[in-house]
Write an enzyme that holds these catalytic residues in place. Structure first.
Site, PDB file in Angstrom:
ATOM      1  N   ASP A 124     -63.959 -12.595  36.605  1.00  0.00           N
ATOM      2  CA  ASP A 124     -63.167 -11.781  35.381  1.00  0.00           C
ATOM      3  C   ASP A 124     -62.672 -10.742  35.581  1.00  0.00           C
ATOM      4  OD1 ASP A 124     -62.493 -14.728  34.385  1.00  0.00           O
ATOM      5  OD2 ASP A 124     -64.115 -14.792  32.925  1.00  0.00           O
ATOM      6  N   THR A 153     -65.678 -14.627  25.039  1.00  0.00           N
ATOM      7  CA  THR A 153     -66.450 -15.176  25.473  1.00  0.00           C
ATOM      8  C   THR A 153     -66.989 -14.026  26.199  1.00  0.00           C
ATOM      9  OG1 THR A 153     -64.730 -15.946  26.669  1.00  0.00           O
ATOM     10  CG2 THR A 153     -65.435 -18.297  25.927  1.00  0.00           C
TER      11      THR A 153
END
Ligand code: NAP
Length: 257
Positions: A46, A156
């Protein structure tokens, strides 16, 4: 010919996959163009995805991103390193669907900053005092280290470490959470994550942000000579992400812990 580039993490596995991608795509109607790609293939985590989007932040209208994760399952990608063939089939045969992700926009002294995950005001040097406004209403006077404002996808990331709520995919919301707020008999602020509608405008106002930093995903900027920071979802910029197979949000979430 479709123009593409690959942005990959620097580890051996990611670099090997980048080569596999180049070898396969050159057999089809694709040409590598690192300057003006239409598709940016991201190989890594990510963090790599965020890095890649920032490389093309001024050209978001012209590019779409397509991610393969070389760790576990990512929030920005649907494929893992053992699924390179399947990942490329979707691209080659135009089978994927585009998803639109929101971008956060922070404005300081007329300069704009854009984030996928979050924008933070952090002062590790001294107690940051600032008035917090939501849609022009003064919510509180905050005292502490700072504030983090995130997107649904950013919920998150740092937000989660700060005790913020995880927002399920599909919820176009923004969230604000305190970073080490001071709460005692004299000073009080909300001291809880605040989830807001996507058209909300957050403003931090202070006589001084001396010593504070503006965190924008992986980047930080000093907040000298500034009295006001405005944060909202950017109406003019969106991130186009190519999605292939459907991965359950909860399967992604399980890989976090
Ligand atoms: P980075 O090394 O690129 O990323 C730090 C970690 O955060 C990596 O494990 C990364 O996952 C993960 N991550 C990034 N975005 C995520 C998301 N939306 N959901 C779940 N996990 C995510 O660090 P960086 O370049 O300094 O900062 C990039 C981002 O990482 C920041 O926007 C921040 O949100 C997050 N971060 C979090 C903390 C923390 O929680 N204390 C500290 C630093 C940074 P991959 O391994 O898949 O790349």
């Amino acid at each position: 010919m479709e123009k593409y580039t690959v942005v990959s993490k620097l580890d051996e596995v990611s670099k090997k996959i980048e080569k596999e991608i180049d070898d396969r795509l050159c057999q089809f109607d694709f040409i590598r163009d690192d300057e003006n790609p239409e598709t940016v293939i991201v190989v890594g985590g990510d963090g790599t995805f965020i890095y890649a989007v920032h490389q093309f932040m001024d050209r978001l209208k012209d590019v779409r991103f397509y991610g393969l994760h070389t760790g576990t399952l990512g929030f920005y990608s649907d494929y893992q390193d053992h699924e390179v063939d399947e990942f490329l089939d979707v691209l080659i045969h135009h089978e994927g669907k585009e998803e639109i992700l929101s971008v956060l926009r922070g404005e300081v002294n007329g300069n704009c900053y854009y984030a996928l995950n979050e924008i933070r005001v952090e002062n590790a040097a001294r107690t940051q005092v600032m008035d917090v406004y939501v849609n022009d209403i003064q919510l509180e006077t905050f005292r502490g280290t700072g504030m983090c404002v995130c997107t649904q996808l950013g919920s998150t990331a740092y937000n989660r470490s700060l005790g913020g709520a995880v927002l399920q995919e599909g919820l176009d919301l923004i969230e604000m959470v305190e970073i080490a707020g001071i709460h005692h008999s004299k000073y009080r602020s909300l001291d809880a994550p605040l989830v807001l509608k996507s058209d909300s405008v957050i403003r931090f106002v202070s006589e001084s942000f001396e010593g504070a930093l503006l965190g924008v995903d992986s980047d930080v900027y000093p907040l000298e000579d500034c009295k006001k920071i405005e944060i909202k979802i950017c109406g003019a910029r969106h991130i186009r992400v190519l999605r292939g197979k459907k991965v359950s949000y909860f399967d992604r979430l399980k890989t976090l812990y």
